[in-house]
Design an enzyme around this catalytic site. Structure first.
Site, PDB file in Angstrom:
ATOM      1  N   GLY A  25       0.840  -1.209   0.000  1.00  0.00           N
ATOM      2  CA  GLY A  25       0.000   0.000   0.000  1.00  0.00           C
ATOM      3  C   GLY A  25       0.864   1.245   0.000  1.00  0.00           C
ATOM      4  N   TYR A 162     -13.708  -4.558  10.348  1.00  0.00           N
ATOM      5  CA  TYR A 162     -12.388  -3.900  10.250  1.00  0.00           C
ATOM      6  C   TYR A 162     -11.689  -3.955  11.622  1.00  0.00           C
ATOM      7  CZ  TYR A 162      -9.155   0.113   9.611  1.00  0.00           C
ATOM      8  OH  TYR A 162      -8.055   0.932   9.553  1.00  0.00           O
ATOM      9  N   ALA A 164     -12.232  -6.080  13.985  1.00  0.00           N
ATOM     10  CA  ALA A 164     -11.877  -7.486  14.240  1.00  0.00           C
ATOM     11  C   ALA A 164     -10.591  -7.848  13.499  1.00  0.00           C
ATOM     12  CB  ALA A 164     -13.016  -8.396  13.793  1.00  0.00           C
TER      13      ALA A 164
HETATM   14  P1  NAI Z   1      -4.849   5.058   1.696  1.00  0.00           P
HETATM   15  O1  NAI Z   1      -6.167   4.676   1.129  1.00  0.00           O
HETATM   16  O2  NAI Z   1      -4.383   6.456   1.590  1.00  0.00           O
HETATM   17  O3  NAI Z   1      -3.725   4.110   1.078  1.00  0.00           O
HETATM   18  C1  NAI Z   1      -3.898   2.733   0.985  1.00  0.00           C
HETATM   19  C2  NAI Z   1      -3.011   2.198  -0.119  1.00  0.00           C
HETATM   20  O4  NAI Z   1      -3.195   0.777  -0.134  1.00  0.00           O
HETATM   21  C3  NAI Z   1      -3.412   2.697  -1.522  1.00  0.00           C
HETATM   22  O5  NAI Z   1      -2.251   3.052  -2.247  1.00  0.00           O
HETATM   23  C4  NAI Z   1      -4.103   1.495  -2.161  1.00  0.00           C
HETATM   24  O6  NAI Z   1      -3.948   1.442  -3.574  1.00  0.00           O
HETATM   25  C5  NAI Z   1      -3.381   0.343  -1.475  1.00  0.00           C
HETATM   26  N1  NAI Z   1      -4.187  -0.862  -1.450  1.00  0.00           N
HETATM   27  C6  NAI Z   1      -5.498  -0.966  -1.111  1.00  0.00           C
HETATM   28  N2  NAI Z   1      -5.908  -2.228  -1.255  1.00  0.00           N
HETATM   29  C7  NAI Z   1      -4.838  -2.940  -1.695  1.00  0.00           C
HETATM   30  C8  NAI Z   1      -4.639  -4.301  -2.030  1.00  0.00           C
HETATM   31  N3  NAI Z   1      -5.657  -5.182  -1.967  1.00  0.00           N
HETATM   32  N4  NAI Z   1      -3.405  -4.702  -2.419  1.00  0.00           N
HETATM   33  C9  NAI Z   1      -2.389  -3.816  -2.513  1.00  0.00           C
HETATM   34  N5  NAI Z   1      -2.519  -2.509  -2.225  1.00  0.00           N
HETATM   35  C10 NAI Z   1      -3.735  -2.082  -1.816  1.00  0.00           C
HETATM   36  O7  NAI Z   1      -4.936   4.548   3.222  1.00  0.00           O
HETATM   37  P2  NAI Z   1      -4.155   5.006   4.546  1.00  0.00           P
HETATM   38  O8  NAI Z   1      -5.071   5.852   5.334  1.00  0.00           O
HETATM   39  O9  NAI Z   1      -2.797   5.462   4.237  1.00  0.00           O
HETATM   40  O10 NAI Z   1      -4.104   3.597   5.307  1.00  0.00           O
HETATM   41  C11 NAI Z   1      -2.937   2.799   5.396  1.00  0.00           C
HETATM   42  C12 NAI Z   1      -3.105   1.822   6.533  1.00  0.00           C
HETATM   43  O11 NAI Z   1      -3.310   2.518   7.750  1.00  0.00           O
HETATM   44  C13 NAI Z   1      -4.308   0.872   6.396  1.00  0.00           C
HETATM   45  O12 NAI Z   1      -3.936  -0.415   6.842  1.00  0.00           O
HETATM   46  C14 NAI Z   1      -5.345   1.480   7.310  1.00  0.00           C
HETATM   47  O13 NAI Z   1      -6.251   0.530   7.767  1.00  0.00           O
HETATM   48  C15 NAI Z   1      -4.448   2.000   8.424  1.00  0.00           C
HETATM   49  N6  NAI Z   1      -5.039   3.035   9.244  1.00  0.00           N
HETATM   50  C16 NAI Z   1      -5.338   4.263   8.717  1.00  0.00           C
HETATM   51  C17 NAI Z   1      -5.911   5.221   9.516  1.00  0.00           C
HETATM   52  C18 NAI Z   1      -6.261   6.590   9.004  1.00  0.00           C
HETATM   53  O14 NAI Z   1      -6.923   7.361   9.753  1.00  0.00           O
HETATM   54  N7  NAI Z   1      -5.881   6.969   7.803  1.00  0.00           N
HETATM   55  C19 NAI Z   1      -6.218   4.954  10.933  1.00  0.00           C
HETATM   56  C20 NAI Z   1      -5.832   3.646  11.383  1.00  0.00           C
HETATM   57  C21 NAI Z   1      -5.261   2.730  10.562  1.00  0.00           C
END
Ligand code: NAI
Length: 260
Positions: A25, A162, A164
């Site tokens: 990601g 999520y 979980a």
């Molecule tokens: P984002 O949506 O900005 O980035 C996620 C990235 O993951 C994107 O580049 C997307 O293309 C890629 N991605 C999505 N599904 C994929 C898949 N099946 N295979 C490969 N790549 C994939 O999200 P963000 O906010 O940067 O989140 C990153 C991590 O942080 C996630 O695990 C999210 O659950 C976690 N997180 C985020 C929070 C927030 O407030 N932004 C809070 C708590 C956790």
């Protein structure tokens, strides 16, 4: 004390010198900030994302490499990580960051949503870890950092499955820390609170999501969103030798949301 704080916040150009780091990601949000930070600390960074163009763009920008795969496809993960390993060198640092959710009350969800959310947020972490751990154990060298969430500790309205999955990531992190300990492999996690990323912006586009976003901000002691760089700094620390006596830990980067 000031020196320690500066050390944590400022990228140290050589802290990860000689390491190959793969960030899933890695094309957006927390993953992109982490890829930049690890590169700034001297790692050769492989930006992994299902968004091939985004991964390539960022890799070009930071002098790294890109690989496209979907973490929900374990067979594809194995093949892509195998290729990355051959092309760029064995992976020393794995950041399992890919994840996300669309808010919905639990009673409004069905089996297909549960499977999709678990596949992305839990099975993806398991599959990527499985694909790199053998090589790390064989070389007695490796650190894994999983991106969990405070949702996995305190729960989240509109994100039951999520939460979980993220609780599962925290448990998985501890188990891998135990199995890896005698093979020179550490495994830790970060638990972000609300972080200003495209995912959080996306949440705010529907009424339930906007309420959830505000609820998360209100639950922090600092009363605001964090930035992707805040999480990237914690990940870089956990990935580095500065954390050589830290394993199985989940570090909250959440403005005091849980204080765990
Ligand atoms: P984002 O949506 O900005 O980035 C996620 C990235 O993951 C994107 O580049 C997307 O293309 C890629 N991605 C999505 N599904 C994929 C898949 N099946 N295979 C490969 N790549 C994939 O999200 P963000 O906010 O940067 O989140 C990153 C991590 O942080 C996630 O695990 C999210 O659950 C976690 N997180 C985020 C929070 C927030 O407030 N932004 C809070 C708590 C956790």
């Amino acid at each position: 004390m000031t020196a320690i704080i500066e050390r944590v916040l400022t990228p140290t150009p050589t802290r990860l010198q000689g390491s190959v780091a793969l960030v899933t990601g890695g094309a957006s949000g927390i993953g992109a900030a982490t890829a930049r930070r690890l590169a700034a600390e001297g790692a050769r960074v492989v930006v992994a994302d299902r968004d091939d163009d985004g991964a390539r763009r960022l890799a070009a920008d930071i002098g790294g490499d890109a690989v496209a795969f979907d973490v929900t496809d374990p067979a594809g993960v194995r093949v892509a990580i195998g290729h990355a390993d051959e092309a760029f060198g064995p992976i020393d640092v794995l950041v399992n960051n890919a994840g996300g959710d669309r808010p919905s009350f639990f009673l409004d969800t069905d089996e297909s949503t549960w499977e999709a959310v678990l596949a992305l947020n839990l099975t993806g972490v398991i599959a990527c870890t499985h694909a790199v751990l053998g090589s790390m154990v064989g070389r007695r060298r490796g650190t894994i950092v999983n991106v969990a969430s405070e949702a996995g500790r305190v729960g989240m309205v509109g994100g039951a499955v999520y939460a979980a999955a993220k609780a599962g990531v925290i448990g998985f992190t501890k188990a891998i820390a135990r199995e890896g300990a005698h093979h020179g492999v550490r495994c830790n996690a970060v638990a972000p609170g609300p972080i200003d990323t495209p995912m959080l912006d996306g949440l705010a586009r529907d009424p339930l999501g906007a309420r959830l976003r505000q609820g998360m901000i209100d639950a922090t002691v600092l009363g605001r969103c964090g930035q992707p760089d805040d999480v990237a700094a914690a990940i870089a620390y956990l990935a580095s030798a500065d954390a050589s006596f830290v394993t199985g830990h989940t570090l909250a980067v959440s403005g005091g949301l849980s204080m765990w």
